[in-house]
Structure formats: C-alpha cells, structure tokens
Scaffold this motif. Structure first.
Motif, PDB file in Angstrom:
ATOM      1  N   LEU A   1       0.855  -1.185   0.000  1.00  0.00           N
ATOM      2  CA  LEU A   1       0.000   0.000   0.000  1.00  0.00           C
ATOM      3  C   LEU A   1       0.886   1.228   0.000  1.00  0.00           C
ATOM      4  N   ASN A   2       0.433   2.292  -0.660  1.00  0.00           N
ATOM      5  CA  ASN A   2       1.228   3.520  -0.704  1.00  0.00           C
ATOM      6  C   ASN A   2       0.332   4.736  -0.578  1.00  0.00           C
ATOM      7  N   GLY A   3       0.934   5.834  -0.171  1.00  0.00           N
ATOM      8  CA  GLY A   3       0.207   7.083  -0.042  1.00  0.00           C
ATOM      9  C   GLY A   3       0.012   7.530   1.394  1.00  0.00           C
ATOM     10  N   GLN A   4      -0.032   6.595   2.333  1.00  0.00           N
ATOM     11  CA  GLN A   4      -0.227   6.947   3.735  1.00  0.00           C
ATOM     12  C   GLN A   4       0.795   6.226   4.611  1.00  0.00           C
ATOM     13  N   GLY A   5       1.971   5.994   4.071  1.00  0.00           N
ATOM     14  CA  GLY A   5       3.017   5.308   4.813  1.00  0.00           C
ATOM     15  C   GLY A   5       3.298   3.931   4.247  1.00  0.00           C
ATOM     16  N   ASP A   6       4.390   3.343   4.716  1.00  0.00           N
ATOM     17  CA  ASP A   6       4.791   2.021   4.246  1.00  0.00           C
ATOM     18  C   ASP A   6       3.897   0.949   4.851  1.00  0.00           C
ATOM     19  N   CYS A   7       3.354   0.092   4.005  1.00  0.00           N
ATOM     20  CA  CYS A   7       2.518  -1.011   4.455  1.00  0.00           C
ATOM     21  C   CYS A   7       2.650  -2.148   3.461  1.00  0.00           C
ATOM     22  N   THR A   8       3.213  -3.258   3.905  1.00  0.00           N
ATOM     23  CA  THR A   8       3.344  -4.439   3.057  1.00  0.00           C
ATOM     24  C   THR A   8       2.884  -5.666   3.830  1.00  0.00           C
ATOM     25  N   PHE A   9       2.266  -6.589   3.120  1.00  0.00           N
ATOM     26  CA  PHE A   9       1.850  -7.860   3.722  1.00  0.00           C
ATOM     27  C   PHE A   9       1.589  -8.861   2.609  1.00  0.00           C
ATOM     28  N   THR A  10       1.444 -10.112   2.990  1.00  0.00           N
ATOM     29  CA  THR A  10       1.174 -11.183   2.037  1.00  0.00           C
ATOM     30  C   THR A  10      -0.227 -11.723   2.282  1.00  0.00           C
ATOM     31  N   ALA A  11      -1.031 -11.744   1.234  1.00  0.00           N
ATOM     32  CA  ALA A  11      -2.394 -12.252   1.281  1.00  0.00           C
ATOM     33  C   ALA A  11      -2.452 -13.605   0.566  1.00  0.00           C
ATOM     34  N   HIS A  12      -3.604 -14.259   0.649  1.00  0.00           N
ATOM     35  CA  HIS A  12      -3.816 -15.563   0.014  1.00  0.00           C
ATOM     36  C   HIS A  12      -5.012 -15.449  -0.935  1.00  0.00           C
ATOM     37  N   TYR A  13      -4.853 -15.969  -2.169  1.00  0.00           N
ATOM     38  CA  TYR A  13      -5.918 -15.914  -3.167  1.00  0.00           C
ATOM     39  C   TYR A  13      -6.104 -17.283  -3.798  1.00  0.00           C
ATOM     40  N   ASP A  14      -7.338 -17.813  -3.731  1.00  0.00           N
ATOM     41  CA  ASP A  14      -7.613 -19.142  -4.277  1.00  0.00           C
ATOM     42  C   ASP A  14      -8.350 -19.106  -5.608  1.00  0.00           C
ATOM     43  N   GLY A  15      -8.498 -17.920  -6.187  1.00  0.00           N
ATOM     44  CA  GLY A  15      -9.216 -17.786  -7.446  1.00  0.00           C
ATOM     45  C   GLY A  15     -10.626 -17.239  -7.259  1.00  0.00           C
ATOM     46  N   PHE A  16     -11.158 -17.328  -6.041  1.00  0.00           N
ATOM     47  CA  PHE A  16     -12.482 -16.809  -5.717  1.00  0.00           C
ATOM     48  C   PHE A  16     -12.439 -15.820  -4.557  1.00  0.00           C
ATOM     49  N   GLU A  17     -11.585 -16.091  -3.583  1.00  0.00           N
ATOM     50  CA  GLU A  17     -11.545 -15.306  -2.357  1.00  0.00           C
ATOM     51  C   GLU A  17     -10.121 -14.839  -2.072  1.00  0.00           C
ATOM     52  N   LEU A  18      -9.991 -13.557  -1.740  1.00  0.00           N
ATOM     53  CA  LEU A  18      -8.714 -12.979  -1.333  1.00  0.00           C
ATOM     54  C   LEU A  18      -8.777 -12.756   0.175  1.00  0.00           C
ATOM     55  N   LYS A  19      -7.814 -13.329   0.909  1.00  0.00           N
ATOM     56  CA  LYS A  19      -7.786 -13.229   2.369  1.00  0.00           C
ATOM     57  C   LYS A  19      -6.551 -12.463   2.814  1.00  0.00           C
ATOM     58  N   PHE A  20      -6.775 -11.398   3.583  1.00  0.00           N
ATOM     59  CA  PHE A  20      -5.675 -10.674   4.206  1.00  0.00           C
ATOM     60  C   PHE A  20      -5.237 -11.443   5.450  1.00  0.00           C
TER      61      PHE A  20
END
Length: 151
Positions: free
Chosen positions: A86-105
């Motif tokens: 994420l950018n614009g309001q500070g440094d923010c990085t993380f790894t999410a999981h995507y199975d083709g239907f659902e994206l999970k933070f």
C-alpha cells in the motif's frame, strides 16, 4: 487404511481444475471487483491488471458508519500468494492468500499499516469474494474518501 493418499487428492484436484470446477492456482487472475457484506457494511476490493502477475489495487474495509480502513497500492501474484504494497499513507506491506475466488488478508498486519485506518479500525483478517471479473468491473469500485478505488 481409511482415506486416500496425498497423490489421490492431488490427482482429484488436478481433474477438478481441468474440468473448471476449481480455479487453476497457476493462472489466478486477480483482476476484478470483490465484496464481502457484513453487519457493519460492505468491504470492497478491486484489482486492475498492469502486466502479467502485477496489479493496481484498492480496498475499503468497513467497521461501522464512521470507522474504516481504505487505501490503494499494488499487488504481485505468485500462485496463491499475493504480495501487497500500500502507498500514499506510509509504508505497508503484507502477504495475502488468493484461491481464485476469495482474497484473504492475514490475521496479523504490521502496525505500520494502521495509518490506512480510522481510530479503532483494522483490516486484519478481512476477506473479499470475487463479484465480477475484469479491469472494467474493478474500475467501477467506489470507496469512501477515495472516490474510485481503482483507475
């Protein structure tokens, strides 16, 4: 012995992918509009393809009428793993999981990401379901403070 072997499960998964029942984790296309409806509001996410495996993203996580997290950034997809910056309001990085239907933070997101949220709000463990695929659908995703979450 009850149950099947790991090879049997892998073979069934492969056949389900070939039949179109399961998404192919090697060809996950994140582009589209996502939502999750809850008691506190509608969480939204969008992703617009920039190049193979690379996307511009935006999200809105609602925690009530005046409480939310909202931001934009980029995502890189590698199989079922999505690296988010994420950018614009500070440094923010993380790894999410995507199975083709659902994206999970992830359940735990670094405190550096709190700048994307109002007081007492968090986007830890949020998840988003594909509502409509494609860049055009993603560009129609509206936020609160950010008019269009994806361009």
């Amino acid at each position: 012995m009850l149950g099947g072997s790991d090879d049997t499960g892998a073979a069934l998964d492969k056949r389900a992918v070939q039949a179109g029942i399961l998404p192919d984790p090697e060809k996950n296309d994140l582009a589209g509009r996502y939502e999750t409806r809850g008691d506190l509001g509608v969480d939204k996410l969008c992703a617009v393809r920039r190049s193979t495996g690379s996307f511009d993203i935006g999200f809105l996580s609602v925690s009530g009428a005046d409480s939310k997290c909202e931001g934009t950034g980029t995502a890189t997809v590698k199989g079922e793993t999505v690296d988010v910056v994420l950018n614009g309001q500070g440094d923010c990085t993380f790894t999410a999981h995507y199975d083709g239907f659902e994206l999970k933070f992830p359940a735990v997101i670094d405190t550096d990401c709190s700048s994307y949220c109002s007081e007492r709000a968090s986007f830890s463990a949020t998840h988003y379901f594909m509502i409509e695929p494609g860049n055009a659908a993603a560009r129609d995703t509206l936020g609160r403070d950010i008019e269009r979450l994806c361009h």
